[in-house]
Design a protein around this motif. Structure first.
Motif, PDB file in Angstrom:
ATOM      1  N   VAL A 117      42.900 112.618 -11.773  1.00 27.35           N
ATOM      2  CA  VAL A 117      42.847 111.986 -10.444  1.00 27.35           C
ATOM      3  C   VAL A 117      41.398 111.733 -10.042  1.00 27.35           C
ATOM      4  N   LEU A 144      47.773 108.958 -15.273  1.00 27.46           N
ATOM      5  CA  LEU A 144      48.009 110.397 -15.180  1.00 27.46           C
ATOM      6  C   LEU A 144      49.073 110.842 -16.175  1.00 27.46           C
ATOM      7  N   MET A 204      48.886 120.722 -14.617  1.00 27.05           N
ATOM      8  CA  MET A 204      48.409 120.391 -13.280  1.00 27.05           C
ATOM      9  C   MET A 204      46.905 120.168 -13.277  1.00 27.05           C
ATOM     10  N   VAL A 258      46.117 116.860 -14.755  1.00 28.02           N
ATOM     11  CA  VAL A 258      46.426 115.773 -13.823  1.00 28.02           C
ATOM     12  C   VAL A 258      45.365 115.700 -12.723  1.00 28.02           C
ATOM     13  N   TRP A 259      44.985 116.845 -12.162  1.00 24.68           N
ATOM     14  CA  TRP A 259      43.986 116.848 -11.086  1.00 24.68           C
ATOM     15  C   TRP A 259      42.648 116.307 -11.569  1.00 24.68           C
ATOM     16  N   ALA A 289      52.713 117.275  -9.543  1.00 22.99           N
ATOM     17  CA  ALA A 289      51.384 117.868  -9.736  1.00 22.99           C
ATOM     18  C   ALA A 289      50.408 117.337  -8.691  1.00 22.99           C
ATOM     19  N   GLU A 313      39.033 110.920 -11.809  1.00 29.15           N
ATOM     20  CA  GLU A 313      38.441 109.814 -12.551  1.00 29.15           C
ATOM     21  C   GLU A 313      39.075 108.460 -12.251  1.00 29.15           C
ATOM     22  N   GLU A 344      33.299  99.193  -8.534  1.00 28.77           N
ATOM     23  CA  GLU A 344      34.334 100.005  -7.911  1.00 28.77           C
ATOM     24  C   GLU A 344      35.206 100.598  -8.996  1.00 28.77           C
ATOM     25  N   GLY A 345      35.382 101.866  -8.918  1.00 28.46           N
ATOM     26  CA  GLY A 345      36.143 102.575  -9.947  1.00 28.46           C
ATOM     27  C   GLY A 345      35.187 103.005 -11.031  1.00 28.46           C
ATOM     28  N   LEU A 377      49.623 106.253 -11.757  1.00 34.14           N
ATOM     29  CA  LEU A 377      50.596 107.171 -12.351  1.00 34.14           C
ATOM     30  C   LEU A 377      50.672 106.992 -13.865  1.00 34.14           C
ATOM     31  N   LEU A 409      47.281 106.624  -4.178  1.00 40.43           N
ATOM     32  CA  LEU A 409      47.986 107.818  -4.653  1.00 40.43           C
ATOM     33  C   LEU A 409      48.029 108.892  -3.568  1.00 40.43           C
ATOM     34  N   VAL A 436      54.293 114.397 -12.883  1.00 38.07           N
ATOM     35  CA  VAL A 436      52.964 113.960 -12.437  1.00 38.07           C
ATOM     36  C   VAL A 436      52.914 113.890 -10.912  1.00 38.07           C
ATOM     37  N   LEU A 473      57.096 111.129 -14.979  1.00 40.97           N
ATOM     38  CA  LEU A 473      56.589 110.647 -13.682  1.00 40.97           C
ATOM     39  C   LEU A 473      56.832 111.680 -12.593  1.00 40.97           C
ATOM     40  N   ILE A 533      59.115 104.058 -10.920  1.00 40.39           N
ATOM     41  CA  ILE A 533      58.261 104.772  -9.961  1.00 40.39           C
ATOM     42  C   ILE A 533      58.916 104.771  -8.582  1.00 40.39           C
ATOM     43  N   PRO A 563      39.902 105.009 -10.299  1.00 36.73           N
ATOM     44  CA  PRO A 563      39.144 104.159  -9.370  1.00 36.73           C
ATOM     45  C   PRO A 563      39.494 104.545  -7.936  1.00 36.73           C
ATOM     46  N   PRO A 564      38.522 104.476  -7.023  1.00 41.88           N
ATOM     47  CA  PRO A 564      38.747 104.947  -5.646  1.00 41.88           C
ATOM     48  C   PRO A 564      39.961 104.341  -4.964  1.00 41.88           C
TER      49      PRO A 564
END
Lengths: 196, 141
Positions: A135, A181, A128, A131-132, B50, A137, B140-141, A178, A146, B47, B44, B12, A139-140
């Motif tokens: 998240v 992640l 977890m 994964v967090w 989580a 990192e 962006e990103g 996903l 998500l 994830v 999946l 997904i 892109p916005p």
């Protein structure tokens, strides 16, 4: 019977403060959560979510009722958050220390105490946390998709309306998020298996 | 989806329960025979679980939040009128502060930097700052 958001928004357009207060009360927690999911800073999240409500007050008259109020408001909010994240206040980067002061409590410490087998529970917590961190990192825009789909449980269609893009684009963003992640989680599992 | 093809993009939607009934049956039938895709679905699902279980951000003091918001809304009406009159002066002042800060060096730099940040934050709130942004935006990103 509860007054619909759309009716309240129409009243806000006439500067009905009671209607505005009611909408704020209904949406403040979610607005703050969504803003935070994108900007990842508590102060910015507070500022962005408040700005969204200020914009609501200013521009309620432009809500035509063609979409749900929730969709219209989330669009306004997400655009503000993405814009904030993108600009990132250059003068802070250039002139200031630029340190973000989020809650110092590690995320895992904010979870309830586990009840399952300690060994399995450690693996689950590692996963977890991995994964967090991943998240954070993303892109916005991927992070926005998500959060809206997984945490706010919005449908693909609703998210597409919020982001003013196609449903296919939303699915691509979610797929990429996903996949990233999942790779992180898989790397953790591989690491554990090779270290045993 | 032909025999042997892995329905990667559908997995997904399958995990999220967003597939139409026919598509859901097709994917389920594929999963019954494909260990790799079953593993993917499992990953999946873990994830997504989580992400769904991630702790919420620390909540603000909602009383203070509402009071600040009320003040912002109230100030908005008054601010628009005098912002138009004072904007050119405010922009000139902010520019001077920034230029002075960026060209100075030495012990005095830290205080002036803080002042410049405060001025620029104020200009940001007055929605004047966009025109002063000369540095490229972060990608962006």
């Amino acid at each position: 019977m509860e007054t619909a958001d759309e009716e309240l928004c129409r009243r806000v357009a006439a500067h009905d403060e009671a209607a505005f207060d009611l909408l704020v009360a209904r949406y403040q927690e979610r607005a703050y959560r969504v803003a935070w999911s994108i900007v990842r800073d508590t102060e910015d999240a507070r500022d962005v979510s408040q700005e969204a409500f200020v914009r609501l007050w200013d521009t309620a008259g432009s809500f035509r009722g063609q979409a749900r109020f929730s969709t219209w408001f989330h669009r306004l909010l997400v655009n503000l958050a993405l814009d904030r994240r993108r600009r990132d206040r250059w003068w802070h980067r250039v002139l200031g220390p630029g340190a973000r002061d989020d809650d110092p409590t590690p995320p895992l410490d904010r979870l309830a105490a586990p009840a399952a087998d300690p060994g399995d529970e450690l693996d689950r917590r590692d996963l977890m946390k991995r994964v967090w961190d991943a998240v954070d990192e993303l892109p916005p825009r991927q992070r926005a998709v998500l959060h809206l789909q997984v945490r706010e449980e919005m449908s693909t269609g609703e998210v597409a309306a919020v982001l003013e893009c196609s449903e296919a684009t939303v699915r691509v963003h979610l797929h990429r998020a996903l996949t990233t992640l999942r790779e992180r989680a898989r790397n953790l599992r591989t690491l554990k298996e090779t270290s045993r | 989806m032909t025999a042997g093809q892995h329905p990667e993009r559908d997995l997904i939607a399958y995990v999220r329960g967003e597939l139409a009934a026919d598509a859901r049956r097709r994917v389920a039938a594929h999963l019954a025979d494909c260990r790799a895709c079953r593993a993917t679905v499992e990953e999946l699902s873990a994830v997504v679980a989580a992400v769904a279980a991630a702790p919420a951000p620390p909540a603000p003091a909602w009383g203070r939040y509402r009071a600040d918001l009320a003040a912002r809304v109230a100030a908005r009406r008054g601010r628009r009128r005098w912002t138009v009159r004072l904007a050119p002066l405010a922009v000139a002042g902010a520019l001077a502060a920034v230029l002075l800060t960026l060209t100075l060096s030495g012990p005095a730099k830290v205080d002036l930097q803080s002042d410049a940040i405060a001025v620029l934050d104020l200009m940001d709130n007055l929605e004047v700052i966009d025109n002063l942004d000369r540095l490229p935006a972060t990608p962006e990103g």
